[in-house]
Each structure stands twice: as structure tokens, then as C-alpha cells.
Design a protein around this motif. Sequence first.
Motif, PDB file in Angstrom:
ATOM      1  N   PRO B   8     -37.271  86.006 -47.363  1.00  8.78           N
ATOM      2  CA  PRO B   8     -37.890  84.885 -46.651  1.00  8.78           C
ATOM      3  C   PRO B   8     -38.990  85.376 -45.709  1.00  8.78           C
ATOM      4  N   GLN B   9     -39.722  84.458 -45.154  1.00 11.18           N
ATOM      5  CA  GLN B   9     -40.769  84.837 -44.206  1.00 11.18           C
ATOM      6  C   GLN B   9     -40.142  85.366 -42.927  1.00 11.18           C
ATOM      7  N   SER B  10     -39.029  84.773 -42.518  1.00 10.97           N
ATOM      8  CA  SER B  10     -38.303  85.224 -41.336  1.00 10.97           C
ATOM      9  C   SER B  10     -36.814  85.009 -41.545  1.00 10.97           C
ATOM     10  N   LEU B  11     -36.039  85.788 -40.808  1.00 10.99           N
ATOM     11  CA  LEU B  11     -34.594  85.768 -40.991  1.00 10.99           C
ATOM     12  C   LEU B  11     -33.930  86.149 -39.680  1.00 10.99           C
ATOM     13  N   ILE B  12     -32.888  85.378 -39.323  1.00 12.60           N
ATOM     14  CA  ILE B  12     -32.111  85.685 -38.117  1.00 12.60           C
ATOM     15  C   ILE B  12     -30.664  85.902 -38.526  1.00 12.60           C
ATOM     16  N   ASP B 105     -46.844  90.038 -46.925  1.00 12.03           N
ATOM     17  CA  ASP B 105     -47.000  89.574 -45.547  1.00 12.03           C
ATOM     18  C   ASP B 105     -45.829  89.964 -44.663  1.00 12.03           C
ATOM     19  N   GLY B 106     -44.767  90.472 -45.280  1.00 13.59           N
ATOM     20  CA  GLY B 106     -43.631  90.945 -44.494  1.00 13.59           C
ATOM     21  C   GLY B 106     -42.586  89.879 -44.240  1.00 13.59           C
ATOM     22  N   THR B 107     -41.372  90.347 -43.970  1.00 12.71           N
ATOM     23  CA  THR B 107     -40.270  89.487 -43.525  1.00 12.71           C
ATOM     24  C   THR B 107     -39.910  89.914 -42.113  1.00 12.71           C
ATOM     25  N   THR B 108     -39.922  88.942 -41.206  1.00 12.11           N
ATOM     26  CA  THR B 108     -39.560  89.253 -39.824  1.00 12.11           C
ATOM     27  C   THR B 108     -38.065  89.061 -39.658  1.00 12.11           C
ATOM     28  N   LEU B 109     -37.381  90.155 -39.374  1.00 13.15           N
ATOM     29  CA  LEU B 109     -35.931  90.129 -39.203  1.00 13.15           C
ATOM     30  C   LEU B 109     -35.583  90.197 -37.722  1.00 13.15           C
ATOM     31  N   THR B 110     -34.738  89.281 -37.292  1.00 14.41           N
ATOM     32  CA  THR B 110     -34.237  89.296 -35.917  1.00 14.41           C
ATOM     33  C   THR B 110     -32.728  89.426 -35.972  1.00 14.41           C
ATOM     34  N   VAL B 111     -32.221  90.473 -35.330  1.00 17.65           N
ATOM     35  CA  VAL B 111     -30.777  90.692 -35.260  1.00 17.65           C
ATOM     36  C   VAL B 111     -30.317  90.341 -33.849  1.00 17.65           C
ATOM     37  N   LYS B 112     -29.384  89.393 -33.783  1.00 17.63           N
ATOM     38  CA  LYS B 112     -28.907  88.927 -32.484  1.00 17.63           C
ATOM     39  C   LYS B 112     -27.494  89.425 -32.205  1.00 17.63           C
ATOM     40  N   PRO B 113     -27.189  89.680 -30.939  1.00 18.73           N
ATOM     41  CA  PRO B 113     -25.843  90.185 -30.599  1.00 18.73           C
ATOM     42  C   PRO B 113     -24.796  89.098 -30.739  1.00 18.73           C
TER      43      PRO B 113
END
Lengths: 112, 113
Positions: B8-12, B105-113
Motif C-alpha cells: 500500500p501507499q502507507s501502512l500502520i 514511490d515507496g510504502t510509508t510504514l509506521t510502527v506504533k507501540p
Amino acid sequence: SQTIHQWPATLVQPVGSPLSLECTVEGTSNPNLYWYRQAAGRGLQLLFYSVGIGQISSEVPQNLSASRPQDRQFILSSKKLLLSDSGFYLCAWRVDRNTEAFFGQGTRLTVV
Amino acid sequence: KNQVEQSPQSLIILEGKNCTLQCNYTVSPFSNLRWYKQDTGRGPVSLTIMTFSENTKSNRRYTATLDADTKQSSLHITASQLSDSASYICVVSDSTNAGKSTFGDGTTLTVKP
């Protein structure tokens, strides 16, 4: 070991001023050298590449130019900056087209 | 025209979970495919490089797969950590030019605690 140096990390320049970004590579000979620009949230766009001293290939027409005065030195220049030149510029090197590219730290250019 | 599409374009995701990033390409003739990790404001750092004959390659918690027939690649991240938060870029090179590569274009990954 090989290293790549790109500077400065950030730069703020007025419209119409000249630009010179320098990139140097150490620990290797006759590398392929590249300049990329990255728009926010987008992939990297190849601007110039060089396979040897004095050999420059341009990928997109623009307000920029590149030079390779020495084997391991790659310079990105402009005579007069435009607002649209703002962006994140990355220098990279690789041994040849079949190997991975190693990137510099990048330069965040803001034209005001 | 050579193209690289990432999803995906972004992922959390939550810390400790796994995730898979996708890369589809139309680059031909194919030379190699690379996955890079790019922290905000920094240059990309290589994770893996895969050639035509390689189907799977692992680097610590990162496992990349390549299906050259369907022109697809995936990057699987296991047991995610907060430091995995970054942009992951898929880069595909053809074998006809002096090192020109096509970047996704990359996938922006955000890892949350």
C-alpha cells in the motif's frame, strides 16, 4: 571500505542565485555516479548519471547541470535557481548497473 | 515505459506485528530488484538485492520474494519494531542502460507501540 559524502545537508537559497552541490566517493575507482531528486512522498527521479570523468547523461530537461571534474567527484549546479528547484537531492554511486546503489545523506534545498 | 508500482501507499501496524509490502513492475529486460529503507530526511539504505534466479532472500527480520514470471516482489517484515518506521522503496533495474533504475514511490510504514 567505501564512503560517500554529500553536502550540505540543508540549504536555503534565494530565487535567481547559483547552486553547487558536491558529492565525493572514497574507497573505489571509476564508480557510476548519480544525482536524484525526490519530491515529498514520491519516488526518486533520476536527473543525471555519469559512467566516467567528463561523461554526463541527462535524464530530464531542467534548470540544472552536472559535472564530473574528477573520478570520484560529482557536482550538481545551477546558474539561477527557480522556486521549482526546491526538493530533496540525493547523490549515489554504484560499481556498475548490476550492483546496488549507495546513497549520500541527501540535501534538502529550499528556494525562497 | 518502465514502471514500478508499490502498495500500500502507507501502512500502520502495532509493534511486534508482521507486515508485507508489495511491488509490481513492468521493467524489461529485467536485471535486478532491490528494496531500500529510507528514514525521513535521509538517503535510502539497501536491504536486499535480488536477481532473476533468486526467489527468496532474507536479511535479519526482512524477507524479500521475487516472482520474475508475474513481475512481482514482496518485502515481509517480521516482529516489527519502532525503528522499522520508514519509507520502503522498491527499485528495479533493466539490463540495457548504464545503471538506470526505476524507483517506486515507496510504502510509508509506521510502527506504533
